[in-house]
Design a protein around this motif. Structure first.
Motif, PDB file in Angstrom:
ATOM      1  N   UNK A  22       0.782  -1.234   0.000  1.00  0.00           N
ATOM      2  CA  UNK A  22       0.000   0.000   0.000  1.00  0.00           C
ATOM      3  C   UNK A  22       0.815   1.287   0.000  1.00  0.00           C
ATOM      4  N   UNK A  23       2.127   1.212   0.132  1.00  0.00           N
ATOM      5  CA  UNK A  23       2.912   2.449   0.293  1.00  0.00           C
ATOM      6  C   UNK A  23       2.840   3.394  -0.909  1.00  0.00           C
ATOM      7  N   UNK A  24       2.656   2.886  -2.097  1.00  0.00           N
ATOM      8  CA  UNK A  24       2.640   3.742  -3.281  1.00  0.00           C
ATOM      9  C   UNK A  24       1.246   3.970  -3.859  1.00  0.00           C
ATOM     10  N   UNK A 114      -7.778   6.389   9.340  1.00  0.00           N
ATOM     11  CA  UNK A 114      -6.606   6.351   8.459  1.00  0.00           C
ATOM     12  C   UNK A 114      -6.877   7.124   7.184  1.00  0.00           C
ATOM     13  N   UNK A 115      -5.803   7.693   6.650  1.00  0.00           N
ATOM     14  CA  UNK A 115      -5.866   8.363   5.342  1.00  0.00           C
ATOM     15  C   UNK A 115      -4.955   7.632   4.354  1.00  0.00           C
ATOM     16  N   UNK A 116      -4.718   6.353   4.585  1.00  0.00           N
ATOM     17  CA  UNK A 116      -3.867   5.489   3.777  1.00  0.00           C
ATOM     18  C   UNK A 116      -2.383   5.703   4.056  1.00  0.00           C
ATOM     19  N   UNK A 117      -2.004   6.856   4.548  1.00  0.00           N
ATOM     20  CA  UNK A 117      -0.593   7.171   4.812  1.00  0.00           C
ATOM     21  C   UNK A 117      -0.292   7.216   6.307  1.00  0.00           C
ATOM     22  N   UNK A 118      -1.323   7.509   7.105  1.00  0.00           N
ATOM     23  CA  UNK A 118      -1.189   7.605   8.563  1.00  0.00           C
ATOM     24  C   UNK A 118      -2.360   6.910   9.233  1.00  0.00           C
ATOM     25  N   UNK A 119      -2.117   6.472  10.459  1.00  0.00           N
ATOM     26  CA  UNK A 119      -3.162   5.885  11.303  1.00  0.00           C
ATOM     27  C   UNK A 119      -3.271   6.707  12.577  1.00  0.00           C
TER      28      UNK A 119
END
Length: 145
Positions: A22-24, A114-119
């Motif tokens: 999921x990082x990219x 979450x916003x996909x980049x942070x929790x």
């Protein structure tokens, strides 16, 4: 699928694979949230067919308007997703607003936003004076499982 219980090293390994997957990804709530949540829950051994309810209808206590909880594990966790870069504190407030419409048995101990980049993880069971919120990046997920 094995019936062997997951141990912490296995969960951390799965979390690392989840981060790599999921990082990219751009992180668009409407198009990717459900897949992200399903993959996240699989890190902990929660499959599509067990425990979680997706897009559960709920009423906001503050406005009376109806909305949808992105994922609910009754009695354990409510997960609210936002698109990348959106404010997680506002997402948390929205999630807390939904809790009032849940039954006693559905009400979670944790709210995960979450916003996909942070929790952002809110523990609703902490004692006064204890830290109840932890925020961390997607990259740091394996250290926070």
């Amino acid at each position: 699928m094995s019936n062997k219980p997951l141990v912490l090293p296995d969960i951390r390994s799965r979390a690392g694979a989840f981060v790599a997957q999921w990082r990219n990804v751009e992180g668009y709530e409407r198009g990717e949230a459900q897949s992200f949540v399903r993959d996240l829950l699989q890190v902990f051994g929660i499959t599509r067919s067990t425990a979680a309810v997706y897009e559960r209808r709920a009423q906001r206590a503050s406005t009376g308007k109806r909305g949808y909880i992105d994922a609910l594990i009754s009695g354990t966790a409510l997960i609210e997703m936002k698109s990348a870069g959106e404010n997680l504190e506002r997402a948390e407030a929205q999630a807390l607003d939904y809790i009032e419409s849940l039954t006693v048995h559905e009400r979670p101990d944790f709210v995960v936003t979450s916003d996909f980049k942070f929790f952002r993880l809110l523990n609703l069971t902490t004692e006064p004076g204890e830290e109840s919120v932890v925020t961390f990046s997607l990259e740091d997920l394996p250290a926070h499982v």
